[in-house]
Write a protein that holds these residues in place. Structure first.
Motif, short mmCIF file in Angstrom:
data_model
loop_
_atom_site.label_atom_id
_atom_site.label_comp_id
_atom_site.label_asym_id
_atom_site.label_seq_id
_atom_site.Cartn_x
_atom_site.Cartn_y
_atom_site.Cartn_z
N HIS A 120 2.29 -0.35 -12.29
CA HIS A 120 3.28 -0.58 -13.35
C HIS A 120 4.64 0.02 -13.00
N ARG A 121 5.12 -0.27 -11.80
CA ARG A 121 6.47 0.16 -11.44
C ARG A 121 7.05 -0.78 -10.42
N LEU A 122 8.39 -0.88 -10.46
CA LEU A 122 9.15 -1.66 -9.50
C LEU A 122 10.14 -0.70 -8.86
N ALA B 41 0.83 -1.21 0.00
CA ALA B 41 0.00 0.00 0.00
C ALA B 41 0.87 1.26 0.00
N ARG B 42 1.97 1.23 0.71
CA ARG B 42 2.84 2.41 0.82
C ARG B 42 3.50 2.74 -0.52
N TYR B 43 3.95 1.73 -1.23
CA TYR B 43 4.75 1.97 -2.43
C TYR B 43 3.98 1.87 -3.74
N ALA B 44 2.72 1.48 -3.69
CA ALA B 44 1.92 1.39 -4.91
C ALA B 44 1.36 2.75 -5.28
N ASP C 185 3.67 -3.62 -8.77
CA ASP C 185 3.76 -3.54 -10.23
C ASP C 185 2.40 -3.76 -10.87
N ALA C 186 1.62 -4.69 -10.34
CA ALA C 186 0.29 -4.93 -10.89
C ALA C 186 -0.61 -3.71 -10.73
#
Length: 209
Positions: free
Chosen positions: A88-90, A23-26, A84-85
């Motif tokens: 769209h980032r890693l 949740a923090r990084y999405a 990513d889902a």
């Protein structure tokens, strides 16, 4: 069976932390990370099921002490797959600690120089391959930053597992993209998050080695 149960239990115990990290990084590029405990992100049940399944797979595939780097990669992998889902980032804040921790744990748990050298070469090979794809094809640089960690883990099992994990990632991406198109959830030319396919492909290669 004991390994699978322990792994699944560990995944369930880690699920709240993994869900909070996802949740923090999405968040999309350019936006600040969400504050800890902020609403949003994947549901706890979904994260718990994925974490338990991943933990069970790790418990089935790994023996002591290789289970340590594999579990490290699996924990980060669950978070990265959900991020990513969703957007769209890693992000580097996840892929770089994953790479450093994987390298450190492999060095601490594997004492055969030839095996460690193969892990290094596999990490470099997958990193270079995905880096080239990021430059020449519609592939993100986040995928290229994730690839060395997967290559290092797969390299422990051998070059055939490295190649299998690489190949499975593209097969899964093709299947997922085809299913999304048939379900009218995406159109031709839409971007497909490749990180989950890379991660699942690597896990399947480890299970089937």
């Amino acid at each position: 069976m004991v390994g699978e149960l322990v792994g699944a239990g560990g995944g369930l115990l880690a699920a709240p932390l993994l869900r909070a990290a996802a949740a923090r990084y999405a968040v999309p590029y350019g936006e600040p990370w969400r504050a800890p405990g902020a609403p949003g992100g994947p549901g706890l049940l979904r994260v718990g099921l994925v974490a338990a399944g991943t933990g069970a797979a790790v418990g089935a595939a790994a023996h002591w002490p290789l289970v340590l780097p594999l579990a490290w990669a699996a924990l980060f992998g669950v978070v990265l797959a959900f991020v990513d889902a969703a957007v769209h980032r890693l992000p580097d804040v996840l892929t770089l600690p994953l790479a450093l921790g994987t390298a450190l744990l492999l060095v601490l748990t594997e004492h055969q120089g030839a095996v460690l050298l193969r892990c290094l070469y596999a990490a470099l090979a997958l990193g270079a391959c995905y880096g080239a794809l990021a430059l020449l094809a519609p592939m993100g640089f986040g995928d290229a930053k994730l690839a060395p960690s997967l290559g290092a883990v797969l390299g422990w099992y051998g070059w055939s597992t490295v190649l299998t994990g690489f190949w499975y990632g593209f097969v899964l991406a093709a299947l997922w993209g085809g299913a999304q198109l048939l379900a009218h959830r995406m159109k031709g030319g839409d971007a497909l998050p490749f990180g989950p396919c890379m991660l699942l492909g690597a896990l399947l290669a480890v299970l089937l080695h």
